[in-house]
Write a protein that holds these residues in place. Structure first.
Motif, PDB file in Angstrom:
ATOM      1  N   ARG A 253      53.713  34.019 -12.309  1.00  0.00           N
ATOM      2  CA  ARG A 253      52.653  35.004 -12.150  1.00  0.00           C
ATOM      3  C   ARG A 253      53.069  36.027 -11.090  1.00  0.00           C
ATOM      4  O   ARG A 253      52.992  35.743  -9.893  1.00  0.00           O
ATOM      5  CB  ARG A 253      51.344  34.350 -11.728  1.00  0.00           C
ATOM      6  CG  ARG A 253      50.839  33.268 -12.663  1.00  0.00           C
ATOM      7  CD  ARG A 253      49.447  32.834 -12.258  1.00  0.00           C
ATOM      8  NE  ARG A 253      49.004  31.661 -12.990  1.00  0.00           N
ATOM      9  CZ  ARG A 253      47.783  31.145 -12.910  1.00  0.00           C
ATOM     10  NH1 ARG A 253      46.887  31.730 -12.099  1.00  0.00           N
ATOM     11  NH2 ARG A 253      47.442  30.073 -13.596  1.00  0.00           N
ATOM     12  N   PRO A 254      53.505  37.204 -11.501  1.00  0.00           N
ATOM     13  CA  PRO A 254      53.904  38.218 -10.506  1.00  0.00           C
ATOM     14  C   PRO A 254      52.797  38.538  -9.499  1.00  0.00           C
ATOM     15  O   PRO A 254      53.085  38.789  -8.336  1.00  0.00           O
ATOM     16  CB  PRO A 254      54.247  39.436 -11.364  1.00  0.00           C
ATOM     17  CG  PRO A 254      54.609  38.872 -12.702  1.00  0.00           C
ATOM     18  CD  PRO A 254      53.728  37.675 -12.878  1.00  0.00           C
ATOM     19  N   ALA A 255      51.551  38.524  -9.945  1.00  0.00           N
ATOM     20  CA  ALA A 255      50.441  38.848  -9.052  1.00  0.00           C
ATOM     21  C   ALA A 255      50.280  37.808  -7.949  1.00  0.00           C
ATOM     22  O   ALA A 255      49.647  38.083  -6.915  1.00  0.00           O
ATOM     23  CB  ALA A 255      49.141  38.969  -9.846  1.00  0.00           C
ATOM     24  N   VAL A 367      46.878  41.048   1.955  1.00  0.00           N
ATOM     25  CA  VAL A 367      47.937  40.272   1.312  1.00  0.00           C
ATOM     26  C   VAL A 367      47.475  38.839   1.067  1.00  0.00           C
ATOM     27  O   VAL A 367      47.812  38.224   0.046  1.00  0.00           O
ATOM     28  CB  VAL A 367      49.243  40.302   2.147  1.00  0.00           C
ATOM     29  CG1 VAL A 367      49.231  39.309   3.297  1.00  0.00           C
ATOM     30  CG2 VAL A 367      50.445  40.039   1.249  1.00  0.00           C
ATOM     31  N   VAL A 368      46.662  38.295   1.984  1.00  0.00           N
ATOM     32  CA  VAL A 368      46.083  36.966   1.751  1.00  0.00           C
ATOM     33  C   VAL A 368      45.095  37.031   0.595  1.00  0.00           C
ATOM     34  O   VAL A 368      45.101  36.183  -0.308  1.00  0.00           O
ATOM     35  CB  VAL A 368      45.401  36.453   3.036  1.00  0.00           C
ATOM     36  CG1 VAL A 368      44.682  35.138   2.757  1.00  0.00           C
ATOM     37  CG2 VAL A 368      46.411  36.278   4.151  1.00  0.00           C
ATOM     38  N   ALA A 369      44.249  38.054   0.605  1.00  0.00           N
ATOM     39  CA  ALA A 369      43.247  38.187  -0.453  1.00  0.00           C
ATOM     40  C   ALA A 369      43.887  38.383  -1.820  1.00  0.00           C
ATOM     41  O   ALA A 369      43.412  37.849  -2.826  1.00  0.00           O
ATOM     42  CB  ALA A 369      42.318  39.355  -0.133  1.00  0.00           C
ATOM     43  N   ALA A 373      43.271  36.011  -4.981  1.00  0.00           N
ATOM     44  CA  ALA A 373      42.668  36.546  -6.201  1.00  0.00           C
ATOM     45  C   ALA A 373      43.534  36.303  -7.429  1.00  0.00           C
ATOM     46  O   ALA A 373      43.037  36.268  -8.551  1.00  0.00           O
ATOM     47  CB  ALA A 373      42.414  38.041  -6.038  1.00  0.00           C
ATOM     48  N   ALA A 374      44.831  36.121  -7.231  1.00  0.00           N
ATOM     49  CA  ALA A 374      45.733  35.898  -8.363  1.00  0.00           C
ATOM     50  C   ALA A 374      45.557  34.511  -8.970  1.00  0.00           C
ATOM     51  O   ALA A 374      45.928  34.291 -10.126  1.00  0.00           O
ATOM     52  CB  ALA A 374      47.182  36.088  -7.916  1.00  0.00           C
ATOM     53  N   VAL A 375      45.008  33.569  -8.185  1.00  0.00           N
ATOM     54  CA  VAL A 375      44.810  32.203  -8.680  1.00  0.00           C
ATOM     55  C   VAL A 375      43.406  31.752  -8.298  1.00  0.00           C
ATOM     56  O   VAL A 375      43.231  30.834  -7.485  1.00  0.00           O
ATOM     57  CB  VAL A 375      45.859  31.230  -8.096  1.00  0.00           C
ATOM     58  CG1 VAL A 375      45.891  29.932  -8.903  1.00  0.00           C
ATOM     59  CG2 VAL A 375      47.233  31.850  -8.073  1.00  0.00           C
ATOM     60  N   PRO A 376      42.370  32.384  -8.830  1.00  0.00           N
ATOM     61  CA  PRO A 376      41.003  32.068  -8.388  1.00  0.00           C
ATOM     62  C   PRO A 376      40.600  30.636  -8.672  1.00  0.00           C
ATOM     63  O   PRO A 376      39.737  30.083  -7.981  1.00  0.00           O
ATOM     64  CB  PRO A 376      40.138  33.064  -9.191  1.00  0.00           C
ATOM     65  CG  PRO A 376      40.966  33.437 -10.362  1.00  0.00           C
ATOM     66  CD  PRO A 376      42.381  33.414  -9.885  1.00  0.00           C
ATOM     67  N   TRP A 447      37.506  41.635  -7.390  1.00  0.00           N
ATOM     68  CA  TRP A 447      37.193  42.221  -6.093  1.00  0.00           C
ATOM     69  C   TRP A 447      35.774  42.772  -6.085  1.00  0.00           C
ATOM     70  O   TRP A 447      35.381  43.527  -6.940  1.00  0.00           O
ATOM     71  CB  TRP A 447      38.150  43.360  -5.767  1.00  0.00           C
ATOM     72  CG  TRP A 447      39.511  42.858  -5.528  1.00  0.00           C
ATOM     73  CD1 TRP A 447      40.572  42.906  -6.373  1.00  0.00           C
ATOM     74  CD2 TRP A 447      39.959  42.197  -4.370  1.00  0.00           C
ATOM     75  NE1 TRP A 447      41.654  42.311  -5.815  1.00  0.00           N
ATOM     76  CE2 TRP A 447      41.314  41.864  -4.594  1.00  0.00           C
ATOM     77  CE3 TRP A 447      39.379  41.841  -3.164  1.00  0.00           C
ATOM     78  CZ2 TRP A 447      42.070  41.199  -3.639  1.00  0.00           C
ATOM     79  CZ3 TRP A 447      40.125  41.188  -2.231  1.00  0.00           C
ATOM     80  CH2 TRP A 447      41.462  40.878  -2.471  1.00  0.00           C
ATOM     81  N   PRO A 448      34.978  42.395  -5.073  1.00  0.00           N
ATOM     82  CA  PRO A 448      33.643  42.956  -4.982  1.00  0.00           C
ATOM     83  C   PRO A 448      33.720  44.437  -4.646  1.00  0.00           C
ATOM     84  O   PRO A 448      34.542  44.855  -3.861  1.00  0.00           O
ATOM     85  CB  PRO A 448      33.013  42.169  -3.826  1.00  0.00           C
ATOM     86  CG  PRO A 448      34.155  41.665  -3.025  1.00  0.00           C
ATOM     87  CD  PRO A 448      35.285  41.475  -3.980  1.00  0.00           C
TER      88      PRO A 448
END
Length: 451
Positions: A253-255, A367-369, A373-376, A447-448
């Motif tokens: 997963r690149p994201a 960067v943490v977020a 978010a890439a693996v919710p 993202w909210p």
């Protein structure tokens, strides 16, 4: 709130010890007769232990209960801090620093889990985690400043011994305030994967430090082969493990991969520059520990003050814009180290410090977020991997930057090394910007949005 306060104290000590030791390094080297390689290991032993054991610490907490793990982490960290303060030689201090890292690897995930369990209400939990994050962000800028004052007032040993009474108070408070909770004995761990990861990282750091000190010799080649063998063994293990420490499907997963590599690169440059800058300020410019600690504040204060702004920007626009902006500003800051000279005044140093600090301040929260978010569906694992990536970057950064700069006994050669690192650091940050542009989407439905 008492539980939150105790957990924040433990976390503050763990993160404080990432940076507090840096301004004490010249005094430690002088007092214990440590050569440049040993000086690097005094910092890196702590980072290597955290990076190698962080994911295992979370799993152990799940199995036996997080209160037990927090108590064990506090006990190990406190005993190791006392051993650091009483160390009679570099080898003893390095071993004690590694033990500190073991305690920290238990405390980092354990304290967060205790807070999560202590605040079941979602709104209250969010406020508690916000306070925890704020306290954590203050530890990094406090480290150089507090370390400078401690060294100036009581010598380098006080940098470690000051932890002991705080840890003792926490050990008394935790059993009274934190409920025991139930562990999950059925939760599988990955002991072979943990051993291979920690051994591989330690071997890689050894190879870099030894090559910088002695050039490529037989033992250096052995270290390189051990590191490569551990990496290969880790990949094989993770493919076969029923509960892998690092599920390899995430690497497709690149994201997810992009933000984690970027986080590791950020810590590599930031903490590598911190290491050599501390030596530059004291070993080349002969500033005292307090003056050096104050001089370093612009590298770290932006991390605390810009984190809320970066979070709001991320919520409004997604992680990509603040990540790109932070990487480009940090690249300019890293390039500014090329202007350092032995007789440079502070105003000549300040743009580089501010550039690195502001760039990292804009970069850290998104960067943490982005990685989360890439693996919710696996947020706990994603958080642990991101923290591991950052600690791995710290360990490798100190090894690489210290090896390139060398010792301060030859000031002009050291400064030439800093100039090389300035170009390398800027290049890394530009590479990070390209990586972010490729791997992180312009926006994400996770993202909210705010008006």
């Amino acid at each position: 709130m008492a539980v939150l306060a105790v957990m924040c104290v433990g976390m503050f000590l763990v993160l404080l010890d990432v940076t507090v030791v840096n301004v004490a390094l010249p005094s430690i080297a002088s007092g214990l007769g440590a050569d440049p390689a040993a000086t690097q290991w005094i910092v890196d032993a702590y980072a290597v232990a955290i990076a190698g054991l962080l994911l295992a610490g979370g799993t152990i907490g799940d199995r036996i209960g997080h209160r037990r793990v927090v108590l064990a982490g506090l006990g190990i960290f406190g005993a190791a801090s006392a051993a650091c303060g009483l160390a009679a030689g570099p080898g003893t201090l390095i071993a004690a620093r590694a033990a500190q890292g073991v305690g920290a690897a238990l405390l980092l995930p354990g304290s967060l889990a205790v807070i999560t369990d202590a605040f079941p209400d979602r709104a209250a939990r969010t406020r508690a985690l916000g306070i925890w994050a704020g306290v954590s962000s203050l530890a990094l800028p406090a480290g150089p400043l507090l370390g400078g004052f401690l060294v100036a007032s009581g010598g380098w040993r006080l940098v470690f011994l000051v932890n002991v009474p705080v840890v003792l108070a926490a050990l008394v408070a935790v059993p009274r305030l934190v409920t025991a909770g139930c562990g999950r004995p059925d939760r599988e761990g990955d002991a072979p994967g943990t051993v291979l990861a920690a051994a591989g990282l330690a071997a890689a750091v050894f190879t870099v430090i030894d090559a910088g000190e002695h050039g490529f010799r037989a033992v250096t080649v052995v270290g390189l082969l051990v590191a490569a063998g551990c990496v290969a063994g880790f990949v094989v293990r993770e493919r076969r493990a029923s509960a892998p420490m690092l599920p390899l499907d995430l690497l497709r997963r690149p994201a997810f991969v992009g933000p984690n590599v970027a986080a590791g690169a950020m810590n590599l440059v930031l903490n590598g520059m911190l290491f050599v800058t501390t030596l530059f300020l004291q070993g080349v410019q002969h500033r005292g520990p307090v003056a050096a600690g104050v001089a370093l504040l612009p590298m770290f204060l932006p991390l605390a003050f810009l984190a809320p702004l970066a979070g709001r920007l991320t919520a409004r626009f997604g992680p990509r814009p603040p990540l790109l902006g932070g990487a480009l500003v940090a690249a300019l800051g890293a390039a500014g180290f090329a202007l350092f000279e032995p007789d440079s005044g502070y105003l000549a140093l300040l743009p580089a410090f501010l550039g690195i600090g502001i760039g990292a301040g804009l970069f850290t929260a998104p960067v943490v977020a982005a990685a989360m978010a890439a693996v919710p569906e696996r947020s706990g694992l994603a958080s642990g991997i991101n923290n591991t990536a950052r600690q791995t970057g710290t360990a490798l950064g100190i090894a690489v930057f210290g090896a390139v700069a060398g010792g301060t006994a030859a000031p002009n050669a050291f400064v030439r090394g800093v100039h090389v690192l300035a170009g390398a650091g800027a290049a890394v940050w530009l590479g990070v910007a390209l990586l972010v542009a490729w791997s992180v989407g312009r926006s994400s439905p996770t993202w909210p949005r705010s008006g």
